[in-house]
Design a protein around this motif. Sequence first.
Motif, PDB file in Angstrom:
ATOM      1  N   ALA A   1      -9.138  10.475   9.767  1.00  0.00           N
ATOM      2  CA  ALA A   1      -8.874   9.813   8.495  1.00  0.00           C
ATOM      3  C   ALA A   1      -7.955  10.684   7.642  1.00  0.00           C
ATOM      4  O   ALA A   1      -8.394  11.645   7.023  1.00  0.00           O
ATOM      5  N   ASP A   2      -6.663  10.373   7.605  1.00  0.00           N
ATOM      6  CA  ASP A   2      -5.663  11.069   6.798  1.00  0.00           C
ATOM      7  C   ASP A   2      -5.777  12.589   6.954  1.00  0.00           C
ATOM      8  O   ASP A   2      -6.134  13.311   6.002  1.00  0.00           O
ATOM      9  N   PRO A   3      -5.481  13.106   8.138  1.00  0.00           N
ATOM     10  CA  PRO A   3      -5.602  14.553   8.372  1.00  0.00           C
ATOM     11  C   PRO A   3      -4.696  15.382   7.470  1.00  0.00           C
ATOM     12  O   PRO A   3      -5.030  16.528   7.151  1.00  0.00           O
ATOM     13  N   VAL A   4      -3.552  14.830   7.041  1.00  0.00           N
ATOM     14  CA  VAL A   4      -2.654  15.575   6.149  1.00  0.00           C
ATOM     15  C   VAL A   4      -3.344  15.848   4.823  1.00  0.00           C
ATOM     16  O   VAL A   4      -3.334  16.981   4.310  1.00  0.00           O
ATOM     17  N   ALA A   5      -3.973  14.805   4.251  1.00  0.00           N
ATOM     18  CA  ALA A   5      -4.690  14.987   2.987  1.00  0.00           C
ATOM     19  C   ALA A   5      -5.882  15.916   3.168  1.00  0.00           C
ATOM     20  O   ALA A   5      -6.161  16.762   2.309  1.00  0.00           O
ATOM     21  N   ALA A   6      -6.579  15.767   4.272  1.00  0.00           N
ATOM     22  CA  ALA A   6      -7.744  16.623   4.522  1.00  0.00           C
ATOM     23  C   ALA A   6      -7.349  18.087   4.561  1.00  0.00           C
ATOM     24  O   ALA A   6      -8.032  18.954   4.004  1.00  0.00           O
ATOM     25  N   MET A   7      -6.243  18.402   5.216  1.00  0.00           N
ATOM     26  CA  MET A   7      -5.806  19.798   5.328  1.00  0.00           C
ATOM     27  C   MET A   7      -5.233  20.332   4.020  1.00  0.00           C
ATOM     28  O   MET A   7      -5.064  21.548   3.859  1.00  0.00           O
TER      29      MET A   7
END
Length: 648
Positions: free
Chosen positions: A353-359
Motif C-alpha cells: 500500500a503506497d510504499p513510497v509514502a510509507a518509506m
Amino acid sequence: MQFPTPLFVTGESIDPDFAEPFVELDELRTDPVPHRYVNGGFKGTNARFSFYFPPEEQYRGRFFHNTYSMAVTSDIGPFPIEFEVAIGDLGFTLDSGAYYVQTNNGGTFRLAGVDPAIAAYRVNAAAAKYSRVVAREVYGREHRPYGYLFGGSGGAYQTMGAAQNTSGVWDGFVPFVPGCNHAIPSMFTARMHALRVLRQRGKLAEIADAVDVGGSGDPYEGLDDEEAAAFREVSRMGFPPRGWYTYQTIDSGYFGNISGMIPAMDPDYAKNFWSESGYLGGDPKNSIHGHRSAFEADITLAGEGLPRRLDLSEVGEGDLADAHLVVLTGEATGATLPIWHAEDKTITLIATADPVAAMAIRAGDRVRVDNSWPLALQTYHRHQVPAEAGYYGWDQFRDASGKPLYPQRPVQIGPFGTANAAGDVISGKIHGKVLSLACLMDIDSYPWQADWYRDQVKAAMGDQFADCFALYFVDNAHHENPMTALARTHVVSYGGALQQALRDLAAWVEEGKRPLETAYRVEDAQVVLPAKAEERKGIQPVIALTANGHARAEVKAGDTVRFAATIEAPPEAGRIVAAEWDFEGAGDFADAVPIALPEDKMSLAAEHAYAEPGTWFAVLRATLQREGDLATAFCRVQNLARVRIVVS
C-alpha cells in the motif's frame, strides 16, 4: 470494464523478457528422495527456476508445476507451498512419474508498474518450456513431456490465467480453492461485517452450536433484527455456516493482503460512507457509529525496509489491525496507509500500500490511527454489485428488476484484483483441460465460485466443454488444512484429494479417461452435495454416523454409547484403506480400525462411555485410496463425520 490485452504465450513463442535461460547448478541429490536438481534463471532478470527430476526408471514423461514461489536458496527440495498441503512433498511428484517445476514468479510479484502477467504466468511458462529442453538432456531422448500446472487461492488465479493465456505450454490445469472475478475484497468484507455485528452480544457461539451436528438447526434463534440481517447477508454471499466453528479466533483473514488497493482506487469512499444516505454509516442510528475510534500519536522509531515497522508514542483502545495510519505532518503528509499488524506500540504497515509514502515517514512525524476506513469497508460488497449475471452472492443486493439496492461505486475493485493476480480477467476461454477442486467449508474462497468458473468455461467453450472441464468438491475441508486439534475434529486435509486430482488430470490428458466429477447443486449461494456416495460421485468417501441411532445422543455419565457407521466410496473412486475414531473430540484419532483388506463399502460399530458430564463430539475419519494401497502415503482422500453426545 476493459483491461489491456495480456501477452499470449504458445509452446513455440519466445517471451522477449525471458529469452535466455541459464543453468547454474546441476547435481544429484538423495534428500528427501533421490532426484536430479537443476537450478537456474533467465539472463537480465530476477526470474529463477528449479527443476527436480526423478531417476529414469521412475520417469513417465510428465511434470507437475506449482505456481507458488520457491525458496531460491533451497537445498532440500521444493519449497512447501502455502497451506502446507501434501502436494508439496517431492516424493509424491516423483512417485507419479513426474518431475517438479517451480519458479520465483520473476521476483517482482505484483509490484506497481510491472506487467502482472509476468508473475501470473509468463515466468512460469518460460520455465515450463525450458524444462522440456532440460528433460530431453537429462533422459537422453527426444520427447515432449506432458505438463500440468496447479495452484491454490492466489495460485488458482495464476492457474486460471495461464489456462486462458497460453497454449501448448501446459496440457492441463488444477486450480484449487479458486475465486471469481469479483471476489476481492467482498469475500472478506462480508465476513468482517458479520463478525462485528454478531460479536456485539456474543452470538457467534450460539450460531456455531446451532449449525453443528445435533444442534437446533436454527441459527437465527435469539438474534435481533440487525444480527439476523448480518448472518443472512454473509450466508447469502456464500460463507459456509459450518465454518463458524472457528468463531473464537476468526478475523479478517487475507483482507490485509488486498485492503491497501481500495483507498488508492476509490479515495472518496470512506467520506461518502459516513455522510451519505444509502451507506450504513449514513444512518446515524446504526450501531457501527459506536465502534468508530481514532487517536493521535508521534512516530518514535521508523524501521528500515518494507513492510514498514513504526513505533508510536502512545496507543488508544481496541484492535489496531486493519485500521489506517493517517500521516498529519512530515514528507508523507496526507497519506492514508492500512495497518497490517499491531503489537503493543509497534505497528506494521501493509507493504504493497503506497510504499513510497510509507518509506517517507520519519521519527517525529505526527499521525492519526483511525478505523473509519476498515469499518466503512465492512459493507463495501454492497456497493460492488457486478453488472454481469451469475455472481450469486450479490443477487440479494438487487431489486426485482435487477437494479442495485445500494449506491454503487465508480470503480469495481474485484476485476482489478483478479487481473493483478491472474494477468487477465477470467473469461473461461481455456486451452487444455481443467480439473478444478474446491472445499465446502472454505471461508476465504466461498465454494460457489468454483461453480461460477465452471459456468464461465461452459459458456466460452460450448461443445468442447465436456472434454475440457471437470470439478471436484471436497466436503468438510476449508482453505487451509487443519493445524489445530479443534480443526481436526471438523475438517480434513484436502492434500490427498489434490494429489489424486493431479493424477486424474494426467490420466484424462494422456489416456482420455474423464474424471467422474462431483454432483452438486447451488442453493442461495451454498453448494449442496447429495447424501449418498453413488449419487455424489467425486473422489471422497461418504460417511453416515449415528450415536444410539441418532445424530445426537443424551445419556448419563458412565452409560455406554453405541456408535454405528457406514463408509462408502463413490463409483470408481477407490477403496477404503483407513478408519479412525476420536470418541472425545480431542483431534487425535487414537482409535484406528484394523483393515486387512480394502473395501469399497464398510460398516463399523463401536462403544464408548463418557465419565464426565458435558457435551462431547465423537468423530469418525475415513480414508480411501484409488488403488486400495494400504501402505502408500499418497492420494489418501479423507472425509469425516461427527455426532453429538450430551452427558448428564
